[in-house]
Each structure stands twice: as C-alpha cells, then as structure tokens.
Design a protein around this motif. Structure first.
Motif, short mmCIF file in Angstrom:
data_model
loop_
_atom_site.label_atom_id
_atom_site.label_comp_id
_atom_site.label_asym_id
_atom_site.label_seq_id
_atom_site.Cartn_x
_atom_site.Cartn_y
_atom_site.Cartn_z
N GLU A 1 33.14 -76.08 50.68
CA GLU A 1 32.84 -75.39 50.57
C GLU A 1 32.77 -74.52 48.72
O GLU A 1 33.76 -74.27 49.23
CB GLU A 1 32.28 -74.89 51.46
N THR A 2 32.12 -73.89 47.99
CA THR A 2 32.01 -72.85 47.50
C THR A 2 31.05 -71.81 47.44
O THR A 2 29.98 -72.26 47.94
CB THR A 2 32.19 -73.90 46.04
N MET A 3 30.43 -71.57 45.96
CA MET A 3 29.50 -70.71 46.02
C MET A 3 29.13 -70.61 45.06
O MET A 3 28.71 -71.98 45.45
CB MET A 3 30.03 -69.47 45.69
N TYR A 4 27.33 -70.32 46.22
CA TYR A 4 26.64 -71.08 45.67
C TYR A 4 26.20 -70.89 44.75
O TYR A 4 26.05 -70.32 44.34
CB TYR A 4 25.33 -70.42 46.25
N VAL A 5 26.49 -72.22 43.97
CA VAL A 5 25.60 -71.84 42.18
C VAL A 5 24.01 -72.97 41.92
O VAL A 5 24.60 -74.27 41.98
CB VAL A 5 27.07 -72.61 41.39
N PRO A 6 23.04 -72.34 42.08
CA PRO A 6 21.75 -73.14 41.33
C PRO A 6 22.45 -74.16 40.26
O PRO A 6 23.13 -73.80 38.72
CB PRO A 6 20.37 -72.50 40.92
N PRO A 7 21.97 -75.26 39.42
CA PRO A 7 22.31 -75.67 38.18
C PRO A 7 22.26 -74.94 36.86
O PRO A 7 22.97 -74.76 36.12
CB PRO A 7 21.42 -76.73 37.86
N HIS A 8 20.73 -73.54 37.43
CA HIS A 8 20.97 -72.66 35.77
C HIS A 8 21.55 -71.93 35.60
O HIS A 8 21.53 -71.52 34.56
CB HIS A 8 19.32 -72.25 35.75
N PHE A 9 22.37 -71.41 36.80
CA PHE A 9 23.30 -70.72 36.46
C PHE A 9 24.86 -70.97 36.12
O PHE A 9 25.70 -70.50 36.53
CB PHE A 9 22.98 -69.51 37.98
N ASP A 10 25.09 -72.39 36.20
CA ASP A 10 26.67 -73.47 36.23
C ASP A 10 27.15 -72.77 35.29
O ASP A 10 26.40 -73.18 34.10
CB ASP A 10 25.88 -74.41 36.68
N VAL B 1 35.38 -72.64 39.71
CA VAL B 1 33.93 -72.79 39.32
C VAL B 1 33.32 -71.01 38.81
O VAL B 1 33.54 -70.31 39.17
CB VAL B 1 33.80 -72.46 41.52
N GLY B 2 32.28 -71.51 38.09
CA GLY B 2 31.74 -70.46 37.34
C GLY B 2 30.62 -70.01 37.67
O GLY B 2 29.36 -71.39 37.87
N LYS B 3 30.06 -68.83 38.07
CA LYS B 3 28.15 -68.89 37.88
C LYS B 3 28.08 -67.23 37.22
O LYS B 3 28.72 -66.88 36.59
CB LYS B 3 28.50 -68.25 38.94
N SER B 4 26.71 -68.14 36.34
CA SER B 4 26.44 -67.06 34.91
C SER B 4 24.64 -66.64 35.29
O SER B 4 24.36 -67.35 34.61
CB SER B 4 26.67 -67.89 33.39
N LYS B 5 24.98 -65.52 36.31
CA LYS B 5 23.24 -65.27 36.19
C LYS B 5 22.64 -65.11 35.27
O LYS B 5 22.87 -63.99 35.05
CB LYS B 5 23.51 -65.20 37.69
N LEU B 6 22.06 -64.97 34.46
CA LEU B 6 21.49 -64.38 33.32
C LEU B 6 19.72 -64.70 32.71
O LEU B 6 19.33 -64.53 32.04
CB LEU B 6 22.39 -64.91 32.29
N TYR C 1 24.84 -61.28 36.67
CA TYR C 1 26.42 -61.00 36.99
C TYR C 1 27.15 -62.78 36.59
O TYR C 1 26.53 -63.49 35.88
CB TYR C 1 27.18 -60.45 38.56
N MET C 2 28.72 -61.84 36.03
CA MET C 2 29.06 -63.38 35.03
C MET C 2 30.81 -63.32 36.22
O MET C 2 31.19 -62.47 36.24
CB MET C 2 29.81 -63.23 34.01
N ALA D 1 33.24 -60.77 35.20
CA ALA D 1 32.81 -59.89 33.78
C ALA D 1 32.57 -58.77 34.03
O ALA D 1 32.87 -58.15 33.30
CB ALA D 1 32.75 -61.45 33.06
N ALA D 2 31.02 -58.62 34.49
CA ALA D 2 29.92 -57.65 34.48
C ALA D 2 29.14 -58.05 35.37
O ALA D 2 29.06 -59.71 35.53
CB ALA D 2 29.87 -57.16 32.98
N ASP D 3 27.91 -57.16 35.22
CA ASP D 3 26.70 -57.15 36.61
C ASP D 3 25.86 -56.55 35.97
O ASP D 3 26.50 -55.36 35.30
CB ASP D 3 27.50 -57.61 37.71
N ALA D 4 24.37 -56.30 36.73
CA ALA D 4 23.63 -55.40 36.10
C ALA D 4 22.21 -55.40 36.92
O ALA D 4 22.42 -56.44 37.07
CB ALA D 4 23.48 -55.85 34.54
#
Length: 244
Positions: free
Chosen positions: A31-40, A202-207, A137-138, A112-115
């Motif tokens: 199990e890891t955090m939920y990461v849709p492909p477009h935010f990976d 595991v990285g997630k950049s929701k942008l 967020y990132m 890194a940051a969020d908004a």
C-alpha cells in the motif's frame, strides 16, 4: 520558472514538471498513497530535489507504542543505497528512538508546497459551470528501513553536514568550532542519530494536469499574483508542456 536578464521566462530544473516524462517505477508491492497516473512524479532526481529543498520531513513510525509522527530535518545522501539514504537525529529525550528497532519500516513525508484552487479561476467554469474547488500540492513519500545510530562519530558528522548546508547562505556561517569543545560534546550527547535507507520513493505532483490548458494556465497565473510561486511555476510548466 526563472527570468533571464532579458526578461524571458524559462523553466528551472526544480520546476520542470511536464506531461512527457519517462516512466520510472520505484513502487514495490504494498500500500502507498493514492496517485492517479496524471499526478504521478516518479523521476528520482526531481524527488531528490524536492527533499533537498524541503528537508523538514514528517517521520512516521509504528513502534511498540503504536503510531507516532515527528517533524525532523533530514540530510539526503543521493549516492548511498539504491534510492538514497536519509540522515537525521532526534533528542535523546524523545522516546521514538527507543520505540522502534533497527530494520523497522518507516515513512518520511516531504512537502514542497500546496495551494487552494478555486473553480472561479478556471475559464471553463464560466462556460459550463462544471468545476469544483480542489487543492494542489507536491509531495514525496520515502519508505525505508531505519537504523538507530547512537554513536558520537555519526552524530557529529551528520550535524556538521546539516550545519554546513543550512548556514551556507549566512554572511558569517555558524560552525561547531564557534563553541567550546566541552559545550558541543554535551550537546551531541543529548541527541541520537537516525539513518534511513530508502526502499521506495513515491512522488505526487497534483497540478491540475487533468484540466484544460487554459484552466491550468489561468489558475497558475492567479496563484502567481497571490505570491504562491512554487505551485504557480509548476502549474505553468505543466501548461507549457501541454501546449508544446
């Protein structure tokens, strides 16, 4: 983004988040955090950059006394291990180092940051009225095995590295030799080192990558006006990548 002397906007290495990036799977089964492909975000160098620019991590442990979380600055060594090694320390009075044992799996979260993103910032909202608020967020989640380093040599070296990195921007950087040997020795005895060899990163950049280019750009430009430069620059880089 950064601007050249001529005023031209260009993408810095730190904010080069684009849609066309080579896949690099670091996630193992489990199990890891939920990461849709477009935010990976799975580029190791970008995740290492995120950690180094935002070294205050949240260490999550599940020791003998259950779940715990500690906010700790980390020093990343990219050259060690398969995915890098994190070095840090805690106060000897902090029970976390006695609650866990060598080899336990731990998680360290770096942000890194969020908004906040208002649907009013999307041009398409005014055309179709089918947008809702969201939060961008990132982050990087570093999983690894912890090792307790209760020895003076390790702690002294690790503190020296942390100090050199974070004092580098000072006009007159503080160094350990500014204090007496006796004082520093006493301080070092009051802390315990932690070493974490990363096994998963595991990285997630929701942008807003799942939005139209005009929506991404408009929201990014709104954030820039509000002074949210990190998320703004990253979103505008995504928009440029889709345009290109």
């Amino acid at each position: 983004y950064v601007r050249t002397a001529a005023g031209k906007r260009t993408i810095s290495r730190w904010s080069r988040f684009d849609a066309a990036r080579p896949p690099l799977a670091l996630k193992a089964d489990g199990e890891t955090m939920y990461v849709p492909p477009h935010f990976d975000e799975s580029r190791v160098d970008m995740l290492h950059d995120l950690i180094e620019h935002n070294p205050l991590g949240i260490l999550v442990t599940n020791g003998r006394n259950g779940l715990d979380a500690n906010h700790i600055p980390f020093e990343l060594d990219r050259r060690q291990g398969r995915h890098g090694v994190l070095h840090s320390h805690v106060a000897r009075a902090n029970p976390v180092w006695q609650d866990i044992t060598d080899g336990d799996e731990v998680l360290v979260i770096f942000r890194a940051a969020d908004a906040y993103i208002s649907p009013n910032w999307y041009p398409s909202k005014h055309d179709f009225h089918q947008q809702v608020p969201t939060w961008n967020y990132m982050v990087a989640h570093a999983y690894g095995q912890v090792r307790i380093r209760d020895d003076e040599r390790y702690v002294r070296g690790m503190v020296a590295k942390l100090t050199r990195r974070h004092e580098a921007g000072e006009a007159k950087p503080w160094k350990m030799t500014d204090s007496s040997k006796e004082f520093i020795a006493t301080m070092l005895k009051a802390i315990v080192g932690l070493e974490i060899e990363m096994t998963r990163l595991v990285g997630k950049s929701k942008l807003s990558q799942n939005k139209e280019v005009r929506d991404i750009r408009s929201a990014g430009e709104t954030l820039r006006r509000k002074g949210e430069d990190i998320i703004s620059n990253a979103m505008l880089a995504v928009a440029d990548g889709k345009d290109g």
